[in-house]
Enzyme design. Structure first.
Site, short mmCIF file in Angstrom:
data_model
loop_
_atom_site.label_atom_id
_atom_site.label_comp_id
_atom_site.label_asym_id
_atom_site.label_seq_id
_atom_site.Cartn_x
_atom_site.Cartn_y
_atom_site.Cartn_z
CD GLU A 120 -3.20 -1.02 -0.03
OE1 GLU A 120 -2.26 -0.90 -1.52
OE2 GLU A 120 -4.13 -0.96 -0.13
CB THR A 168 -6.02 4.88 -2.63
OG1 THR A 168 -6.64 4.22 -2.49
CG2 THR A 168 -5.64 5.34 -1.09
N1 LIG Z 1 -1.27 -6.04 -7.95
C1 LIG Z 1 -2.01 -4.74 -7.66
N2 LIG Z 1 -4.04 -4.48 -8.02
C2 LIG Z 1 -4.36 -4.01 -8.30
N3 LIG Z 1 -3.47 -2.23 -7.68
C3 LIG Z 1 -2.15 -2.28 -8.13
C4 LIG Z 1 -1.50 -3.65 -7.83
N4 LIG Z 1 -0.50 -3.46 -7.71
C5 LIG Z 1 0.10 -2.16 -7.86
N5 LIG Z 1 -1.15 -1.81 -8.25
C6 LIG Z 1 -1.87 0.13 -8.91
O1 LIG Z 1 -3.02 0.63 -7.56
C7 LIG Z 1 -3.32 1.48 -7.61
C8 LIG Z 1 -4.61 1.53 -7.48
O2 LIG Z 1 -4.91 0.74 -5.56
P1 LIG Z 1 -5.99 2.56 -4.81
O3 LIG Z 1 -5.32 2.28 -3.47
O4 LIG Z 1 -5.71 3.21 -5.39
O5 LIG Z 1 -6.98 1.68 -5.55
P2 LIG Z 1 -7.64 0.71 -4.66
O6 LIG Z 1 -6.91 -0.65 -4.03
O7 LIG Z 1 -9.07 -0.37 -5.13
O8 LIG Z 1 -8.36 1.53 -3.59
P3 LIG Z 1 -9.23 1.51 -1.73
O9 LIG Z 1 -7.73 1.40 -1.23
O10 LIG Z 1 -9.46 3.52 -2.01
O11 LIG Z 1 -9.82 0.57 -1.76
C9 LIG Z 1 -3.56 2.04 -9.60
O12 LIG Z 1 -2.57 2.28 -9.78
C10 LIG Z 1 -2.84 0.35 -9.38
O13 LIG Z 1 -1.94 0.37 -10.79
N1 LIG Z 2 -7.53 4.69 4.48
C1 LIG Z 2 -7.24 5.21 3.57
C2 LIG Z 2 -8.17 3.70 2.75
C3 LIG Z 2 -7.92 3.35 0.82
O1 LIG Z 2 -8.77 2.31 0.92
C4 LIG Z 2 -7.89 6.03 2.51
O2 LIG Z 2 -9.26 6.30 2.59
O3 LIG Z 2 -7.27 6.75 1.94
#
Ligand SMILES: Nc1ncnc2c1ncn2[C@@H]1O[C@H](COP(=O)(O)OP(=O)(O)OP(=O)(O)O)[C@@H](O)[C@H]1O
Ligand SMILES: N[C@@H](CCO)C(=O)O
Length: 293
Positions: A120, A168
């Site tokens: 993350e 995010t």
């Molecule tokens: N294994 C992976 N799976 C998904 N996204 C990834 C991965 N590795 C890198 N990324 C990158 O992480 C970003 C997505 O992560 P982000 O935290 O923004 O979204 P999310 O995980 O769906 O949302 P949230 O954390 O808000 O629930 C994208 O830019 C994506 O390319």
């Molecule tokens: N707590 C984080 C979670 C992202 O999935 C945020 O809200 O930015």
């Protein structure tokens, strides 16, 4: 070869910014690992074209590095990236469980939380663990500097995911640096109400406790149609509605019998705003599951 299915998650739940999270019964990522001299990553499934296969840019690469566990890693994405449903965290949690087993590291699920959170840090700039904790442990989780507290629960949920993306990183940029004391007091009360509701498996308390006047209003502005979708879900019987994680996903808490009507109402409301979406009718569910072939 080892296979792990790790669930999508919803973090914050309104009043628990960067602290609360729940595992969703669906969707989920599936990660397969085999020992290899160096880490390689291949990706299929939802939104895979937007995810880097370079181990230095993928959350599973960060986990392999943290565990000193090089592997051939295949990710089948059930959780679209930039969804607010913990897409990057689901892959990281699955990889942490799989590589811990593959290399016999012997770490507990709790000990894997900070390791999965390294992924993350890679994508959002901070190692917040509120998505990886529920994906690893299941149920409702509370993450603090002191560690993770977890409780099993089966609160019914509808997670509605519009076809827009909010990263995010961008959603963290709108979080206010300061809050008014009356808003802090209200939010502490709501968070406590929500936690009691999770422990009692009571959707009324959980829904009521999701209210938050500090972070959520800033983020709803990033989601077209949010107010209409929230109102439609509440009219259809939701006990509470909030932004899922950093958005754009919208999470409704409800009674089991109301899930179908709430999902339809949320889909219709996004549609009326000109945005396609899909809805998952689910419950809070278990954490990552390991399969050995
Ligand atoms: N294994 C992976 N799976 C998904 N996204 C990834 C991965 N590795 C890198 N990324 C990158 O992480 C970003 C997505 O992560 P982000 O935290 O923004 O979204 P999310 O995980 O769906 O949302 P949230 O954390 O808000 O629930 C994208 O830019 C994506 O390319
Ligand atoms: N707590 C984080 C979670 C992202 O999935 C945020 O809200 O930015």
């Amino acid at each position: 070869m080892l296979t792990v299915r790790a669930p999508a998650t919803s973090a914050n739940l309104g009043s628990g910014f960067d602290v609360f999270g729940v595992a969703l019964g669906a969707p989920a990522d599936v990660v397969r690992v085999e020992r290899a001299p160096e880490t390689t990553i291949s990706i299929t499934g939802a939104g895979s074209q937007y995810i880097p296969e370079d181990p230095k840019k993928n959350t599973v690469g960060a986990v392999a590095e943290a565990l000193d566990a090089p592997a051939r890693i295949r990710i089948d994405k059930g959780v679209r990236p930039s969804s607010g449903l913990g897409s990057s965290a689901a892959s990281a949690a699955a990889a942490a469980v799989a590589l811990n087993e593959l290399y016999g590291r012997g770490l507990t699920r709790e000990e894997l939380v900070p390791i999965a959170a390294e992924g993350e840090a890679l994508v959002s700039g901070e190692a917040h663990a509120d998505n990886v904790a529920p994906s690893l442990l299941g149920g409702f989780t509370v993450v603090t500097d002191g560690g993770v507290t977890q409780v099993d629960t089966s609160i019914p949920l509808v997670a509605c995911l519009p076809e827009i993306t909010v990263s995010t990183r961008d959603a963290r940029a709108v979080v206010p640096e300061h809050a008014r004391m009356d808003n802090v007091v209200d939010t502490v009360g709501n968070a406590a109400t929500l936690a009691v509701g999770m422990a009692r498996n009571d959707p009324e308390l959980v829904g009521k406790g999701m209210a938050d006047e500090i972070v959520t209003p800033e983020r709803t502005a990033l989601i077209d149609g949010y107010a209409q979708v929230r109102d439609a879900a509440l009219e259809a019987g939701a006990t509470g509605v909030t932004v899922s994680g950093a958005g754009p996903g919208v999470l409704a808490v409800c009674h089991h019998a109301d899930r179908r009507a709430i999902a339809a109402a949320m889909l219709d409301a996004f549609d009326a705003a000109g945005i396609e979406s899909r809805a998952y009718q689910t419950t809070v569910g278990p954490g990552a599951r390991l399969y050995t072939d």
